[in-house]
Design a protein around this motif. Structure first.
Motif, PDB file in Angstrom:
ATOM      1  N   GLU A 457      36.620  34.643  27.930  1.00 57.94           N
ATOM      2  CA  GLU A 457      35.539  33.684  28.141  1.00 57.94           C
ATOM      3  C   GLU A 457      35.291  33.442  29.623  1.00 57.94           C
ATOM      4  OE1 GLU A 457      33.410  32.372  25.962  1.00 57.94           O
ATOM      5  OE2 GLU A 457      34.373  33.771  24.552  1.00 57.94           O
ATOM      6  N   ARG A 458      36.334  33.372  30.416  1.00 57.60           N
ATOM      7  CA  ARG A 458      36.152  33.107  31.843  1.00 57.60           C
ATOM      8  C   ARG A 458      35.550  34.303  32.567  1.00 57.60           C
ATOM      9  NH1 ARG A 458      38.964  29.673  29.697  1.00 57.60           N
ATOM     10  NH2 ARG A 458      39.355  27.571  30.530  1.00 57.60           N
ATOM     11  N   PHE A 459      35.936  35.498  32.184  1.00 56.17           N
ATOM     12  CA  PHE A 459      35.314  36.677  32.779  1.00 56.17           C
ATOM     13  C   PHE A 459      33.821  36.741  32.429  1.00 56.17           C
ATOM     14  CE2 PHE A 459      39.647  38.906  32.837  1.00 56.17           C
ATOM     15  CZ  PHE A 459      39.793  38.702  34.197  1.00 56.17           C
ATOM     16  N   LYS A 460      33.501  36.355  31.217  1.00 55.89           N
ATOM     17  CA  LYS A 460      32.099  36.349  30.791  1.00 55.89           C
ATOM     18  C   LYS A 460      31.305  35.353  31.624  1.00 55.89           C
ATOM     19  CE  LYS A 460      29.246  35.817  26.631  1.00 55.89           C
ATOM     20  NZ  LYS A 460      29.277  35.502  25.169  1.00 55.89           N
ATOM     21  N   ASP A 461      31.851  34.152  31.840  1.00 57.16           N
ATOM     22  CA  ASP A 461      31.181  33.144  32.655  1.00 57.16           C
ATOM     23  C   ASP A 461      31.042  33.603  34.107  1.00 57.16           C
ATOM     24  OD1 ASP A 461      31.050  31.549  30.424  1.00 57.16           O
ATOM     25  OD2 ASP A 461      32.836  30.371  30.923  1.00 57.16           O
ATOM     26  N   LEU A 462      32.008  34.404  34.572  1.00 60.03           N
ATOM     27  CA  LEU A 462      31.981  34.885  35.948  1.00 60.03           C
ATOM     28  C   LEU A 462      30.934  35.980  36.146  1.00 60.03           C
ATOM     29  CD1 LEU A 462      33.565  34.548  38.666  1.00 60.03           C
ATOM     30  CD2 LEU A 462      35.026  36.445  37.902  1.00 60.03           C
ATOM     31  N   GLY A 463      30.436  36.536  35.049  1.00 61.32           N
ATOM     32  CA  GLY A 463      29.479  37.634  35.146  1.00 61.32           C
ATOM     33  C   GLY A 463      30.133  38.995  35.190  1.00 61.32           C
ATOM     34  N   THR A 464      31.414  39.048  34.825  1.00 58.32           N
ATOM     35  CA  THR A 464      32.146  40.318  34.775  1.00 58.32           C
ATOM     36  C   THR A 464      32.803  40.451  33.407  1.00 58.32           C
ATOM     37  OG1 THR A 464      34.128  39.272  35.706  1.00 58.32           O
ATOM     38  CG2 THR A 464      32.605  40.308  37.253  1.00 58.32           C
ATOM     39  N   PRO A 465      32.030  40.659  32.360  1.00 60.13           N
ATOM     40  CA  PRO A 465      32.606  40.696  31.007  1.00 60.13           C
ATOM     41  C   PRO A 465      33.647  41.804  30.863  1.00 60.13           C
ATOM     42  CG  PRO A 465      30.372  41.562  31.014  1.00 60.13           C
ATOM     43  CD  PRO A 465      30.597  40.970  32.364  1.00 60.13           C
ATOM     44  N   VAL A 466      34.607  41.555  29.987  1.00 56.90           N
ATOM     45  CA  VAL A 466      35.686  42.517  29.761  1.00 56.90           C
ATOM     46  C   VAL A 466      35.123  43.776  29.113  1.00 56.90           C
ATOM     47  CG1 VAL A 466      37.836  42.960  28.524  1.00 56.90           C
ATOM     48  CG2 VAL A 466      37.441  40.726  29.567  1.00 56.90           C
ATOM     49  N   LEU A 467      35.493  44.913  29.674  1.00 52.51           N
ATOM     50  CA  LEU A 467      35.079  46.197  29.128  1.00 52.51           C
ATOM     51  C   LEU A 467      36.164  46.680  28.174  1.00 52.51           C
ATOM     52  CD1 LEU A 467      32.997  48.587  29.435  1.00 52.51           C
ATOM     53  CD2 LEU A 467      34.592  49.541  31.094  1.00 52.51           C
ATOM     54  N   SER A 468      35.786  46.992  26.946  1.00 55.62           N
ATOM     55  CA  SER A 468      36.748  47.497  25.966  1.00 55.62           C
ATOM     56  C   SER A 468      36.101  48.621  25.186  1.00 55.62           C
ATOM     57  CB  SER A 468      37.195  46.395  25.002  1.00 55.62           C
ATOM     58  OG  SER A 468      37.949  45.413  25.674  1.00 55.62           O
ATOM     59  N   GLY A 469      36.937  49.467  24.602  1.00 56.46           N
ATOM     60  CA  GLY A 469      36.423  50.527  23.755  1.00 56.46           C
ATOM     61  C   GLY A 469      36.803  51.896  24.279  1.00 56.46           C
ATOM     62  N   HIS A 470      35.852  52.830  24.173  1.00 56.40           N
ATOM     63  CA  HIS A 470      36.130  54.208  24.552  1.00 56.40           C
ATOM     64  C   HIS A 470      36.138  54.346  26.064  1.00 56.40           C
ATOM     65  CE1 HIS A 470      35.899  58.563  24.702  1.00 56.40           C
ATOM     66  NE2 HIS A 470      36.192  58.565  23.428  1.00 56.40           N
ATOM     67  N   ILE A 471      36.945  55.262  26.551  1.00 63.24           N
ATOM     68  CA  ILE A 471      37.079  55.447  27.995  1.00 63.24           C
ATOM     69  C   ILE A 471      35.777  55.905  28.636  1.00 63.24           C
ATOM     70  CG2 ILE A 471      37.827  57.858  27.921  1.00 63.24           C
ATOM     71  CD1 ILE A 471      39.902  57.041  30.106  1.00 63.24           C
ATOM     72  N   ARG A 472      34.845  56.452  27.836  1.00 63.58           N
ATOM     73  CA  ARG A 472      33.551  56.845  28.389  1.00 63.58           C
ATOM     74  C   ARG A 472      32.838  55.661  29.024  1.00 63.58           C
ATOM     75  NH1 ARG A 472      32.988  60.405  23.802  1.00 63.58           N
ATOM     76  NH2 ARG A 472      32.081  58.693  22.625  1.00 63.58           N
ATOM     77  N   LYS A 473      33.050  54.440  28.487  1.00 69.92           N
ATOM     78  CA  LYS A 473      32.426  53.250  29.065  1.00 69.92           C
ATOM     79  C   LYS A 473      32.899  53.030  30.493  1.00 69.92           C
ATOM     80  CE  LYS A 473      31.894  50.763  24.661  1.00 69.92           C
ATOM     81  NZ  LYS A 473      32.224  49.515  23.932  1.00 69.92           N
TER      82      LYS A 473
END
Length: 483
Positions: A457-473
């Motif tokens: 939630e704090r990363f989202k508020d900071l404007g740097t949302p957590v990246l998850s999923g496939h390494i291609r992202k």
């Protein structure tokens, strides 16, 4: 008085249509599959009925032998290989708007044959039993899992390797006939399940004994589950066992690196620098522009175009030096991400004008930058497990940031930290200073990852949302920054 009206009934309403024998056969095969999956004991009635069906449709009885691998069956009956490929991919000509009468056009004998082949693949992959596992048994399971991936329209290793993108993986692979699963939803769910099954088989192996025997070790196929076990146990190995373990890790690293390197190279780094004259070589020849610019030299009488000037494409790229700092949580829950990102860091380290630094941490931090070009050596220096204290890694990372605007920090962790608030404050400070900060919850090949909701939630508020999923992202994010 008028006589009461007599309702005229259609024959189909008064007499039930006979049940199609092909449907009965298909049901027998699937009932046997379910019985075998939930109870390894043989059900005599289902076994004898299934054998009669398989023999009647011209398939080998070995399909019903749980101990026979798909490889062995295909070796004896090569014509079946083509049938297993794409076996579970929906037919492209299935019409989702077709009415009930469309069932009359179904190739019911082919459906029975498909049911027999599907049952074989699913039973071999998902009925893993209990007890100790030999190297040969693991190798057979990995091979059968590869056939399941082929049946789903992927290449062997795609689902366990997170690279699903086969014929059935996209939206176009959705089945509209009501009989074939929607693979666009199914495939992302199957990958983690296959990874979990493989991990369980590896844990049930007497791995040290297998590694000590070169003949048995040679039968092992490197996978993320196996590499995790090797990294955990490497300090307890020596001699031949350690040499075999290193060879397996090296093979796996090279295989993954080849895939990731292709993904990195798909996008060109940097904008075209037109101040640099193009190289006058054939591969840079701009044929369309050359023809267009010389059209005035065309001779209608001779039907010939005279070219007095050749035009070439500019290929030089304008790049500025960038610094990439990769911080990896080496706790046990992040093994998959750590292996992938260690390999990825080495690939970016090979790009021009990219200065890559690598830090691994649990409750202590280790600067792995001297070995960043060799992910094999890097992984051998990691120590999986333990708690997580990101503040010790931050203490190593901060001095590496000389020019914030030209620096990207990739932080890979599930963020279940011992000292969460101080760590987040320092991360937010990096972001405000101009650093491109990318928090990564997981970049997995097959496993599931979870991220501390407080950090998310704090990363989202900071404007740097957590990246998850496939390494291609992550590859895409880094390429965008380095362009």
């Amino acid at each position: 008085m008028t006589e009461p009206e007599t309702a005229v009934q259609h024959p189909a309403e008064t007499e039930a249509a006979p049940h199609d024998p092909h449907d009965n056969r298909r049901q027998v095969l699937y009932w046997r599959l379910l019985a075998r999956l939930f109870d390894p004991e043989e059900q005599a009635a289902l076994e004898s009925a299934s054998l009669a069906v398989v023999e009647d449709i011209g398939l080998p009885p070995a399909l019903l032998d749980p101990g026979a691998s798909v490889d062995s069956i295909v070796q004896r009956h090569p014509e079946l290989a083509a049938e297993f490929d794409g076996l579970m991919v929906p037919e492209p000509d299935a019409d989702p708007t077709a009415g009930p009468d469309a069932d009359d056009t179904r190739d019911r004998p082919a459906e029975v044959r498909r049911a027999a082949l599907v049952s074989k693949v699913l039973l071999n992959v998902f009925a893993t039993g209990t007890g100790a596992v030999s190297a040969g048994r693991l190798a057979r399971w990995q091979s059968d899992a590869g056939w399941l991936e082929r049946a789903l329209g992927c290449s062997p290793g795609d689902l366990r390797g997170g690279r699903a993108g086969g014929r059935g993986a996209g939206p176009s692979g959705s089945g509209g006939n009501g009989r074939t699963p929607d693979l666009s939803r199914l495939i992302p769910q199957i990958g983690p399940e296959l990874g979990a099954l493989e991990g369980d088989l590896v844990k049930r192996m007497h791995l040290r004994e297998v590694l000590a025997d070169p003949a048995l070790a040679a039968r092992l196929t490197p996978s993320m589950s196996l590499i995790e076990q090797l990294l955990r146990d490497k300090n307890n190995l020596s001699g031949v066992a350690l040499a075999n373990a290193k060879a397996l890790i090296r093979r796996f690293v090279d295989e993954v690196a080849e895939v990731l390197r292709t993904q990195v190279e798909k996008t060109t780094v940097g904008a075209v620098d037109r101040s640099v004259p193009p190289k006058r070589v054939f591969r840079n020849l701009d044929l369309d522009r050359t023809i267009w610019k010389n059209l005035t030299n065309y001779s209608p009488e001779e039907e010939r175009l005279y070219v007095d000037r050749l035009y070439y494409r500019h290929t030089a790229r304008r790049t500025t030096p960038q610094r990439l700092v990769v911080v990896v949580d080496q706790s046990g829950s992040m093994v998959d991400s750590m292996v992938n990102c260690t390999i990825l860091a080495s690939i970016f380290a090979g790009l021009p004008k990219v200065d890559v630094h690598l830090i691994a941490y649990d409750t202590q931090a280790l600067d792995l930058t001297p070995w960043v070009h060799d992910p094999f050596e890097t992984l051998l220096r990691t120590n999986l497990g333990g708690g997580t204290d990101g503040t010790v890694a931050m203490a190593l990372a901060q001095p590496k940031i000389a020019e914030p605007r030209n620096t990207v920090v990739v932080w890979i962790s599930d963020f279940y930290e011992w000292r969460g608030e101080p760590l987040y404050d320092s991360m937010a400070a990096l972001h405000r200073s101009g650093v491109k900060f990318i928090p990564v919850g997981s970049v997995t090949s097959s496993g599931r990852g979870s991220v501390n909701p407080w950090f998310r939630e704090r990363f989202k508020d900071l404007g740097t949302p957590v990246l998850s999923g496939h390494i291609r992202k992550l590859v895409h994010e880094l390429k965008t920054f380095l362009t």
